[in-house]
Write a protein that holds these residues in place. Sequence first.
Motif, PDB file in Angstrom:
ATOM      1  N   ARG A  50       0.649  -1.031  -0.030  1.00 50.29           N
ATOM      2  CA  ARG A  50      -0.017   0.006   0.144  1.00 50.29           C
ATOM      3  C   ARG A  50       0.849   1.375   0.072  1.00 50.29           C
ATOM      4  NH1 ARG A  50      -3.721  -0.315   5.135  1.00 50.29           N
ATOM      5  NH2 ARG A  50      -4.235   1.867   4.443  1.00 50.29           N
ATOM      6  N   ILE A  51       1.960   1.378   0.698  1.00 51.26           N
ATOM      7  CA  ILE A  51       2.856   2.357   0.918  1.00 51.26           C
ATOM      8  C   ILE A  51       3.405   2.745  -0.540  1.00 51.26           C
ATOM      9  CG2 ILE A  51       4.895   3.403   1.788  1.00 51.26           C
ATOM     10  CD1 ILE A  51       4.135   1.930   4.297  1.00 51.26           C
ATOM     11  N   ARG A  52       3.989   1.577  -1.299  1.00 50.42           N
ATOM     12  CA  ARG A  52       4.454   1.594  -2.521  1.00 50.42           C
ATOM     13  C   ARG A  52       3.568   2.326  -3.494  1.00 50.42           C
ATOM     14  NH1 ARG A  52       5.177  -3.581  -3.318  1.00 50.42           N
ATOM     15  NH2 ARG A  52       7.192  -3.340  -2.344  1.00 50.42           N
ATOM     16  N   GLN A  53       2.275   1.904  -3.568  1.00 46.95           N
ATOM     17  CA  GLN A  53       1.178   2.233  -4.290  1.00 46.95           C
ATOM     18  C   GLN A  53       0.914   3.715  -4.116  1.00 46.95           C
ATOM     19  OE1 GLN A  53       0.252   0.725  -7.245  1.00 46.95           O
ATOM     20  NE2 GLN A  53      -0.802   2.649  -7.833  1.00 46.95           N
ATOM     21  N   PHE A  54       0.997   4.189  -2.812  1.00 47.75           N
ATOM     22  CA  PHE A  54       0.767   5.431  -2.439  1.00 47.75           C
ATOM     23  C   PHE A  54       1.661   6.468  -2.928  1.00 47.75           C
ATOM     24  CE2 PHE A  54       1.484   9.046   0.594  1.00 47.75           C
ATOM     25  CZ  PHE A  54       0.184   9.584   0.429  1.00 47.75           C
TER      26      PHE A  54
END
Length: 325
Positions: free
Chosen positions: A213-217
């Motif tokens: 999720r952090i990577r996509q954000f």
Amino acid sequence: MDSSVGGGGHGGKRLGAGRPTMQQEKILKAEHKTAASRARWSAYEARQHLIGLRSELLNPTGRSYGLEENKLALLFVLDLMVEERMNKTEACEHVAKRLHRGHQLLYQLINHFLEHREIIEIDSANRGHGSPTYVHTFYHLSAEHISSIGVFIITEQQEGTGSTTTSVAQHLKLTFNIDICRNTLIYTLHRLGYQFGRGHVISGNPLQDKRPRIRQFIIDYANALKAEEHGNNVIAYMDESYVNTRHALNGTWYDASQPIGNKLIRGTGKGARLIIIHAMTKYGLLHHSHEKGAAGAEQTAELIWSADKANGDYHKNMDSTNFLL
């Protein structure tokens, strides 16, 4: 000339001359030890005698103090306030310790005297140590009392609230109608093997891996920054939080020998949960600068609403309807 005649020559070893022998040193040490022991015992007996005399002068249990006794106590309190510049509380505690009286009663006396210039009698015959239900020592507690304490502490942990010295004392008062001194109760709990420390809150929601999720954000945020730089978009930052109407203390008494340890079995909060949402841009909080709602209030992105669940991850209390309002 014979040295033994006339005593003018060198004779043998004189009595007491020279260093003492090992045997003499042992005798001297034993005598000193005995003398010191007798001195300590004499001091102990003298102290016990004084303690006995003091006990004879103390106010008997179940008897209230008279006006003259209260007058003398107030004189000491006022003297400390004037001469030692103590505040009212410090003076009452100091006098209470020296006169072996309750400082709260002295506080009542001084407050009444300062306000009404009148010395009163306070009925304390059935309060504190004078109460027929007062527990003086650990040994006055029965097996039923001790068992009840253990059940209460574990029950409070299972309900997630934990227990304090005050709550345990209240439990004994409500269940058995007994009063117990705070220090006596703390000693009792330690004697029974309990410890007081920060409770470890157990949550039913294990942590999830947030790295994808952090990577996509980061990717989406980089694209949004580029669009804003070109003047085509304005980034709106939104966040949500929550507050519960009740929160419990994290400290609790616990028995380290029990399987439950110091765990407090509860969610992250207690009581109704309010969800708080708002959004803002680089220009400030997001709102409609011209239009107003039916109530005449300016329309904004602020939303506060009561969640249908008061525990677990508060993000799960969100739904698409409230999110898009």
